[in-house]
Write a protein that holds these residues in place. Structure first.
Motif, short mmCIF file in Angstrom:
data_model
loop_
_atom_site.label_atom_id
_atom_site.label_comp_id
_atom_site.label_asym_id
_atom_site.label_seq_id
_atom_site.Cartn_x
_atom_site.Cartn_y
_atom_site.Cartn_z
N VAL A 221 48.62 48.05 36.61
CA VAL A 221 49.52 46.89 36.44
C VAL A 221 49.83 46.24 37.78
N ALA A 222 49.03 46.56 38.80
CA ALA A 222 49.25 45.98 40.13
C ALA A 222 49.25 44.45 40.11
N PRO A 223 48.35 43.78 39.36
CA PRO A 223 48.42 42.30 39.31
C PRO A 223 49.75 41.78 38.78
N SER A 224 50.32 42.47 37.80
CA SER A 224 51.63 42.06 37.28
C SER A 224 52.72 42.27 38.32
N LEU A 225 52.62 43.34 39.08
CA LEU A 225 53.59 43.59 40.15
C LEU A 225 53.49 42.50 41.22
N VAL A 226 52.27 42.09 41.53
CA VAL A 226 52.09 41.01 42.50
C VAL A 226 52.70 39.71 41.97
#
Length: 308
Positions: A221-226
């Motif tokens: 979910v790194a893209p959502s965190l970004v």
């Protein structure tokens, strides 16, 4: 027949552009035009002749970069920027940390009443920012707050949350309370899109729930965190509602506490729309530059990880 076919072909090809016309007109009227007008104002100023009385005594003249120079050397704007940076250092990590924690908890198999819990966490985001600031502002006031009544009954110290250093915590609490739910929904939606086969394979390898969360869920979910970090940074730079609403309740919040508050005071309090326009352009450019730099760094890191 050929002419009819041509007209039909032109009509089919032109249909997408016809659908774009309303959005383009609205974009030009309510976004591009105001920005262009603000930039035009930022390069002008009012020249006063004599006592400034009579027709022609006040003229709008070209100022060049004078308004920008004054804005960049304005100590009030610089101090407001530093205050917002301190405020952001509290809000962004706490809000995103809680959003990630809540999303992981709701995505757990053992969670109960997930729909109600999800709604309860998201509900503060639906409350307008001014209403939320007023609500918390009265909870911060010693004379009307039930928290201070309980502390007084228990004989515990009663800190003044609207003065000095605690003011940053009070303002940050309002932003965290109102924004965590939105970020949680974004991260939770991303978690729901992860295929179940990934979890099943991890369980077969003997991974514990905490290991699955740390080594699988969070990286995926790194893209959502970004994305949520990007939105949070922009919201922090544009903070206005919370300090403006709390200003009548305390003397610690000045009319220039944040950069946007100073723009509002200069434009509508002191009537200096030209200097305020220059400050607004600087804030917009800084936001754009920061956002572009952050997104470029995030994309570069994702490409490096994909190459591995």
């Amino acid at each position: 027949m050929k002419s009819t076919a041509r007209r039909q072909s032109y009509g089919v090809k032109g249909a997408p552009y016809a659908f774009l016309v309303p959005a383009t007109v609205l974009f030009a009227l309510f976004f591009a035009l105001p920005i262009g007008y603000a930039i035009w104002l930022s390069f002008h100023k009012v020249k006063v002749s004599g006592l400034g009385l009579g027709s022609g005594a006040r003229k709008e003249v070209w100022a060049g970069l004078e308004n920008y120079t004054d804005a960049l050397t304005d100590s009030e704007l610089v101090n407001g920027t530093l205050r917002v940076l301190g405020y952001g250092c509290i809000v962004v990590p706490v809000m995103l940390g809680l959003a990630l924690l809540f999303a992981l908890m709701l995505d757990s198999e053992k969670v109960r009443l997930a729909p109600f819990t999800r709604l309860a966490i998201f509900l503060p985001y639906a409350i307008p920012g001014v209403v939320a600031a007023l609500l918390w502002g009265f909870l911060y006031l010693p004379d009307v707050s039930p928290f201070y009544f309980v502390l007084d009954r228990l004989g515990l110290p009663q800190p003044d949350l609207l003065d000095g250093g605690p003011l940053y915590l009070a303002l940050s609490n309002i932003a965290v309370w109102g924004g965590t739910g939105f970020n949680m929904i974004v991260i939770y939606t991303s978690l729901q899109s992860i295929p179940a086969e990934v979890y099943e394979a991890a369980k077969l390898d003997g991974a514990t729930p905490s290991q699955i969360a740390l080594r699988i869920k969070i990286p995926m979910v790194a893209p959502s965190l970004v994305l949520t970090f990007f939105f949070s940074i922009i919201a922090t730079i544009q903070v206005f509602n919370e300090p403006t609403t709390l200003k009548p309740l305390t003397n610690s919040v000045s009319t220039t506490w944040s950069p946007l508050m100073k723009v509002y005071r200069d434009a509508f309090g002191e009537g200096d729309i030209y200097g305020a326009a220059a400050q607004a352009v600087i804030i917009a450019f800084a936001t754009l530059l920061l956002s572009f730099g952050f997104l470029r760094a995030a994309n570069r890191r994702q490409k490096q990880e994909a190459a591995r």
